[in-house]
Scaffold this active site. Sequence first.
Site, short mmCIF file in Angstrom:
data_model
loop_
_atom_site.label_atom_id
_atom_site.label_comp_id
_atom_site.label_asym_id
_atom_site.label_seq_id
_atom_site.Cartn_x
_atom_site.Cartn_y
_atom_site.Cartn_z
N SER A 150 0.82 -1.20 0.00
CA SER A 150 0.00 0.00 0.00
C SER A 150 0.87 1.27 0.00
CB SER A 150 -0.96 -0.05 1.20
OG SER A 150 -1.98 0.89 1.07
N ASP A 204 -8.46 -5.29 -5.73
CA ASP A 204 -8.21 -4.08 -4.95
C ASP A 204 -8.46 -2.85 -5.82
OD1 ASP A 204 -7.29 -2.34 -2.91
OD2 ASP A 204 -5.26 -2.38 -3.74
N HIS A 244 -6.73 -6.19 -1.45
CA HIS A 244 -5.57 -5.36 -1.13
C HIS A 244 -4.43 -6.14 -0.50
CE1 HIS A 244 -3.75 -1.43 -0.52
NE2 HIS A 244 -3.63 -1.62 0.78
#
Length: 452
Positions: A171, A369, A426
């Site tokens: 991320s 994601d 994610h």
Amino acid sequence: MRLQFSHFVAGLVFPFAGMALPTNDAEDVPYHLRGKRSFVERNGVKRTIFEHEATGAKLDFVANSGICETTPGVKQYSGYVSVGTNQNIWFWFFEARHNPDTAPLATWFNGGPGCSSMIGLFRPFETGFSYGTGPVTSTLTAAPYVWALLQAFFANFPQYQNRDFGLFTESYGGHYGPAFASYFQSQNAAIKSGTVKGQNVNLVALGINNGLFDAAISYKSYIDFSYNNTYKQLISLPQHTLLMDNYMGYCLPPLQKCLDLIGGDPACSEAQDMCRSSVQVTIINAANFNPYDVRAPYSDPYPPTTYINYLSAPEVMTAIGAKSTYSECSNTAATKFYKTGDSARSFLGVMSEVVQSGITVLIWAGDADWICNWVSNLESAEAITYDQSAAFKSKAETSYTVNGKAMGTFKTAGNLSWLRVFDAGHEVPYYQPEVAFQAFVQTMQKKPISST
């Protein structure tokens, strides 16, 4: 949601531990490894205190708590690294389950900014069990602290000093990964030249899962991915057109000022706010979906967060040496980054330098994601400049298999690999642990990823 790094490598989870050794403050010990060790007992739990002379950092940790790692004979250490007044960063270390005397070392950083790496363990300052106030306000200001933490770690656990070292993150790790890797390499060069005293970090691998590398690429990808992905159309064609107008008119111009270093932090902060309001928030408000997994509704907390209750149990906190209430993500820490406009800055230039240095690099992304989607990750990977850039960009993706089962698509050129993982949100290791483990092991072996 624990990615089992510790099967074959020692795993170091940041906000970061090994074996209690005698005090290494003798004259024949190099200055950067010197420190004083003492032992205390708190709430019936024995703790080791190590004060690192060179950096002033202090380790305060519990050995073999019996929590999480329950394999007989496998060591674990959990506690704090204090790097200044009221700056206490939580760490949790797991020794390798196989060949612990020679296994490489790996770290895991979650993103946010300001989210705990315990998310990665079970599924920086002021997050997780960390506590206090710190001066870190951006990715670049965080890097020296991470290096200092590693220096104290290696001084207390010298048996891990010269191991191959892998840096894995996700991320906001699209910022953290290249910045930290670059800083480690610059410090290594300074140590070699004699201008800095410290322990070389033998960085061999960098892996970034669903990363945020470049804001201009990411915000455009929100629009394109929302209109066309393999799971769920989130916006209509007229909405796509409107959002592209917003992107070109309201988002890209201030972003360009930030990238051109015009206006400094205020310009980057403005770009960050304009892009978020004109593109990101507009899409989220228009459709009911989980930004981390478009297959789920917005309100669905998936992956589940039940581990938070476990970590909040008093007996667990006491056993592992935690001194504060667990916080999955910290608004306080995130706000400091937002005020400097850190997320608007591109780290593709730094990423290119890291790939050019020759270490093995993996960029991978779960294809469900949205927040750091595979479209932006692939475009970012193809924007990296190195001696194999043209070959990487032109190369077609092929099926990535695990034991003969198709699990994604990938391509490699030189020391850079790209992997799109099917049916994963994610946090790829949660959704597809077999894929994550195979790609991780191959990268730590300093190889391009490959099918099995």
